[in-house]
Design a protein around this motif. Sequence first.
Motif, PDB file in Angstrom:
ATOM      1  N   ASN A  16       4.262  47.897 -17.657  1.00  0.00           N
ATOM      2  CA  ASN A  16       3.356  47.809 -16.433  1.00  0.00           C
ATOM      3  C   ASN A  16       2.597  46.711 -16.042  1.00  0.00           C
ATOM      4  O   ASN A  16       2.046  46.214 -14.825  1.00  0.00           O
ATOM      5  N   GLN A  17       2.199  45.834 -17.138  1.00  0.00           N
ATOM      6  CA  GLN A  17       1.431  44.643 -16.768  1.00  0.00           C
ATOM      7  C   GLN A  17       2.272  43.314 -17.115  1.00  0.00           C
ATOM      8  O   GLN A  17       1.493  42.303 -17.050  1.00  0.00           O
ATOM      9  N   GLY A  18       3.473  43.359 -17.215  1.00  0.00           N
ATOM     10  CA  GLY A  18       4.276  42.326 -17.434  1.00  0.00           C
ATOM     11  C   GLY A  18       5.525  42.512 -16.209  1.00  0.00           C
ATOM     12  O   GLY A  18       5.315  42.943 -15.145  1.00  0.00           O
ATOM     13  N   TYR A  52       5.687  39.908 -20.817  1.00  0.00           N
ATOM     14  CA  TYR A  52       4.411  40.251 -20.591  1.00  0.00           C
ATOM     15  C   TYR A  52       3.629  38.919 -21.209  1.00  0.00           C
ATOM     16  O   TYR A  52       3.973  38.363 -22.526  1.00  0.00           O
ATOM     17  N   GLY A  53       2.622  38.490 -20.620  1.00  0.00           N
ATOM     18  CA  GLY A  53       1.735  37.384 -21.140  1.00  0.00           C
ATOM     19  C   GLY A  53       1.495  36.339 -20.272  1.00  0.00           C
ATOM     20  O   GLY A  53       1.657  36.364 -19.127  1.00  0.00           O
ATOM     21  N   LYS A  54       0.919  35.186 -20.965  1.00  0.00           N
ATOM     22  CA  LYS A  54       0.749  34.104 -20.258  1.00  0.00           C
ATOM     23  C   LYS A  54       1.911  33.303 -19.657  1.00  0.00           C
ATOM     24  O   LYS A  54       2.953  33.244 -20.025  1.00  0.00           O
ATOM     25  N   GLY A  55       1.516  33.455 -18.300  1.00  0.00           N
ATOM     26  CA  GLY A  55       2.744  32.664 -17.311  1.00  0.00           C
ATOM     27  C   GLY A  55       3.797  33.515 -16.960  1.00  0.00           C
ATOM     28  O   GLY A  55       4.813  33.228 -16.192  1.00  0.00           O
ATOM     29  N   ILE A  56       3.560  35.035 -17.131  1.00  0.00           N
ATOM     30  CA  ILE A  56       4.673  36.072 -16.931  1.00  0.00           C
ATOM     31  C   ILE A  56       4.096  36.629 -15.506  1.00  0.00           C
ATOM     32  O   ILE A  56       3.112  37.189 -15.696  1.00  0.00           O
ATOM     33  N   ALA A  57       5.021  36.637 -14.545  1.00  0.00           N
ATOM     34  CA  ALA A  57       4.651  37.431 -13.370  1.00  0.00           C
ATOM     35  C   ALA A  57       4.499  38.915 -13.845  1.00  0.00           C
ATOM     36  O   ALA A  57       5.002  39.590 -14.685  1.00  0.00           O
ATOM     37  N   LEU A  81      14.364  22.792 -24.562  1.00  0.00           N
ATOM     38  CA  LEU A  81      15.848  22.797 -24.290  1.00  0.00           C
ATOM     39  C   LEU A  81      16.312  24.211 -24.705  1.00  0.00           C
ATOM     40  O   LEU A  81      16.057  24.853 -25.750  1.00  0.00           O
ATOM     41  N   SER A  82      17.202  24.814 -23.766  1.00  0.00           N
ATOM     42  CA  SER A  82      18.048  25.976 -24.403  1.00  0.00           C
ATOM     43  C   SER A  82      19.094  25.611 -25.414  1.00  0.00           C
ATOM     44  O   SER A  82      19.344  24.493 -25.619  1.00  0.00           O
ATOM     45  N   PRO A  83      19.209  26.784 -26.295  1.00  0.00           N
ATOM     46  CA  PRO A  83      20.028  26.270 -27.728  1.00  0.00           C
ATOM     47  C   PRO A  83      21.459  25.829 -27.057  1.00  0.00           C
ATOM     48  O   PRO A  83      22.040  26.059 -25.826  1.00  0.00           O
ATOM     49  N   ASP A  84      22.278  25.253 -28.065  1.00  0.00           N
ATOM     50  CA  ASP A  84      23.535  24.638 -27.648  1.00  0.00           C
ATOM     51  C   ASP A  84      24.467  25.372 -26.887  1.00  0.00           C
ATOM     52  O   ASP A  84      25.128  25.064 -25.890  1.00  0.00           O
ATOM     53  N   TYR A  85      24.841  26.808 -27.287  1.00  0.00           N
ATOM     54  CA  TYR A  85      25.630  27.586 -26.865  1.00  0.00           C
ATOM     55  C   TYR A  85      25.127  28.694 -25.813  1.00  0.00           C
ATOM     56  O   TYR A  85      25.734  29.578 -25.218  1.00  0.00           O
ATOM     57  N   SER A  86      23.736  28.208 -25.169  1.00  0.00           N
ATOM     58  CA  SER A  86      23.295  29.361 -24.255  1.00  0.00           C
ATOM     59  C   SER A  86      24.081  29.201 -22.926  1.00  0.00           C
ATOM     60  O   SER A  86      24.432  28.169 -22.451  1.00  0.00           O
ATOM     61  N   SER A  87      24.683  30.276 -22.527  1.00  0.00           N
ATOM     62  CA  SER A  87      25.135  30.451 -21.364  1.00  0.00           C
ATOM     63  C   SER A  87      24.415  31.258 -20.201  1.00  0.00           C
ATOM     64  O   SER A  87      24.976  31.524 -19.324  1.00  0.00           O
ATOM     65  N   GLY A  88      23.293  31.772 -20.621  1.00  0.00           N
ATOM     66  CA  GLY A  88      22.392  32.517 -19.830  1.00  0.00           C
ATOM     67  C   GLY A  88      22.034  31.770 -18.623  1.00  0.00           C
ATOM     68  O   GLY A  88      21.763  30.720 -18.829  1.00  0.00           O
ATOM     69  N   GLU A  89      21.236  32.574 -17.866  1.00  0.00           N
ATOM     70  CA  GLU A  89      20.280  32.105 -16.919  1.00  0.00           C
ATOM     71  C   GLU A  89      19.000  32.391 -16.646  1.00  0.00           C
ATOM     72  O   GLU A  89      18.572  33.317 -17.592  1.00  0.00           O
ATOM     73  N   VAL A  90      18.083  31.464 -16.314  1.00  0.00           N
ATOM     74  CA  VAL A  90      16.718  31.666 -16.192  1.00  0.00           C
ATOM     75  C   VAL A  90      16.409  33.026 -15.154  1.00  0.00           C
ATOM     76  O   VAL A  90      17.032  32.916 -14.008  1.00  0.00           O
ATOM     77  N   ILE A  91      15.567  33.965 -15.744  1.00  0.00           N
ATOM     78  CA  ILE A  91      15.110  34.924 -14.702  1.00  0.00           C
ATOM     79  C   ILE A  91      14.062  34.297 -13.729  1.00  0.00           C
ATOM     80  O   ILE A  91      12.592  34.703 -14.557  1.00  0.00           O
ATOM     81  N   ASP A  92      14.113  33.775 -13.225  1.00  0.00           N
ATOM     82  CA  ASP A  92      13.150  33.080 -12.081  1.00  0.00           C
ATOM     83  C   ASP A  92      11.963  34.247 -11.709  1.00  0.00           C
ATOM     84  O   ASP A  92      10.804  33.583 -12.026  1.00  0.00           O
ATOM     85  N   GLU A  93      12.090  35.252 -11.569  1.00  0.00           N
ATOM     86  CA  GLU A  93      11.125  36.423 -11.170  1.00  0.00           C
ATOM     87  C   GLU A  93      10.391  36.649 -12.185  1.00  0.00           C
ATOM     88  O   GLU A  93       8.962  36.884 -11.967  1.00  0.00           O
ATOM     89  N   VAL A  94      10.678  36.433 -13.286  1.00  0.00           N
ATOM     90  CA  VAL A  94       9.941  36.586 -14.772  1.00  0.00           C
ATOM     91  C   VAL A  94       8.795  35.526 -14.885  1.00  0.00           C
ATOM     92  O   VAL A  94       7.498  35.966 -15.244  1.00  0.00           O
ATOM     93  N   ILE A  95       8.955  34.232 -14.481  1.00  0.00           N
ATOM     94  CA  ILE A  95       8.149  33.165 -14.769  1.00  0.00           C
ATOM     95  C   ILE A  95       7.168  33.197 -13.509  1.00  0.00           C
ATOM     96  O   ILE A  95       7.572  32.946 -12.421  1.00  0.00           O
ATOM     97  N   ASN A  96       5.856  33.276 -13.624  1.00  0.00           N
ATOM     98  CA  ASN A  96       4.831  33.266 -12.790  1.00  0.00           C
ATOM     99  C   ASN A  96       4.439  31.926 -12.028  1.00  0.00           C
ATOM    100  O   ASN A  96       3.810  31.082 -12.871  1.00  0.00           O
ATOM    101  N   ASN A  97       5.120  31.429 -11.005  1.00  0.00           N
ATOM    102  CA  ASN A  97       5.052  30.236 -10.529  1.00  0.00           C
ATOM    103  C   ASN A  97       3.868  30.035  -9.541  1.00  0.00           C
ATOM    104  O   ASN A  97       3.639  29.165  -8.773  1.00  0.00           O
TER     105      ASN A  97
END
Length: 546
Positions: free
Chosen positions: A58-60, A501-506, A530-546
Amino acid sequence: MKQKFFAFVCLSIAMLAGAYSQTNVPVIVGIVVQQMRYDAISRYASSMGDNGFLRIINQGAYCTNAYYDYMLTEPAPAYATIYTGGNPSNHGIISNEWYDRLSRKRVAAVKDAKYRTVGSQTDAGSASPRQLLGTTLGDELKLSNFKQSKVISVSWNDYGAVLPAGRLADGAYWFDEQTGKFVSSSYYTGELPKWVQDFNDRGLASTHLQKTWFPIKNASEYRASLPDNSIYEHGIEGHSTFPYDLRALSKGKYDGYQLLKYTPWANDIVCEFAHTAIEKENLGGDEFTDLLMINFAAPGYISDVFGIRSMELQDAYIRLDYSIATILSTLDARIGRGNYVVFFTADRGSSDSPMFLTDMGMPGRQINLQSTMVLLEAYLRALYGDDKWVEEYNDHQVYLNRLAIERYKVPLDDIQDMASQFLIQIDGIDHAMPSGIMTSSRPNSGIWQQAANSFCRNRSGDIIINLSPGWQDITQQAKGFSCSAQNSAYNHDTHVPLAFYGKGIAMKTVNRRVSIADITPTIATLIRILSPDYSSGEVIDEVINN
């Protein structure tokens, strides 16, 4: 010359610390709950408090459509996926164990006889991340600041500690069911830290093994579950109704402290260890981001023996909700409310038992895939000659005998296709995917893409089997999976909760589909590493509170 170089390194670290502190999140806590279906939160919300799971949600940022993008949904691949940001096809952990063609033996995801147990005389700590390909979130965090960050992982089981920890962790600890103590591997350390030894000396496991498990709330609070005397439960030693006298039950088939993992006390022990780690390791105590990874395994084991609609499982979640609240409270007191980052998810979901589904008017049956391999063997002998064509079957994967295939000059694609066509004629088998398709023309959508994401060359079988919805491989019963069908491409296995949840999270709800492989790229972006070597995921932009 060496003194000048040392001075240069020290100056570089000091400059890095100054720059790093501008974007610093003191500590990141990753919480993974084994076998927690997406709908568990909504099902049990009315019996939960406001300061545990619901506070994070609820808060994240709550992602309502988070999925694993691969087919073989087992615990080990999940932990690797969460913390590498890649699928099994990338990080190589295709299942809890797989067949190795060279040694002609099954290989466990983290078991490693090259390393000894640290903390006991058993072999519980003979483990390493050697089978894991590429780096993890913790590895990249350590590399980003010359190992100034602390990375700690704790779990009831070894894979839940080792795979998140990766290669550079300061500590990876798991529970030794024979001794009732937390251990590690000589891969990570030569001796347990004093605080871990002191924790073990408290004897919490012995204390809990003397308890009786009663429901924590009144019976009216368990309306989301079937009655306590439900016929769909296997139970502990045949006992499937409250209360559970652990002292009496421990005299049965369960060795040492093994019984505890089928009770909420396993979560309590892990939670108390996490609290101690936060304090004794002073996590979040300087300008460098620390990472604590916690695996709560008990809900998975409880689901296995009682089922996903049992009072026992709901009771475990109510108690775990309180444990989550205490962790958040500890972080609030030490670091400041909202000044840290927490995410939680699950390693997989689970289905209802076939018997329950049948009684509800839904399809639900059992199949013995080991016996099915006997039929497949006879079929291939009739087609190609009198030889051993099925070399191994393990966890929905069929390994064909490559030596026989070469000896009879049979095209690999042909025998894979014929075997697949035979298997899908059998009731209960919905798909049988030959590896040739996944290596020659990689699918990019649907269930075939899920199979391809589970496939890793040199480790996967020639054919990956996906059962029909509601069907269960009864060979899983020997591994304890008697109350539910698992290891499929369906939503009940792949759709899990995900919240930050937390610092910088929308503070918002994200309803679009996201991947569990997106967790690590999102966290890496938040703390600017950096993301790990074999990372294939994408950033969930909505999560990061810009």
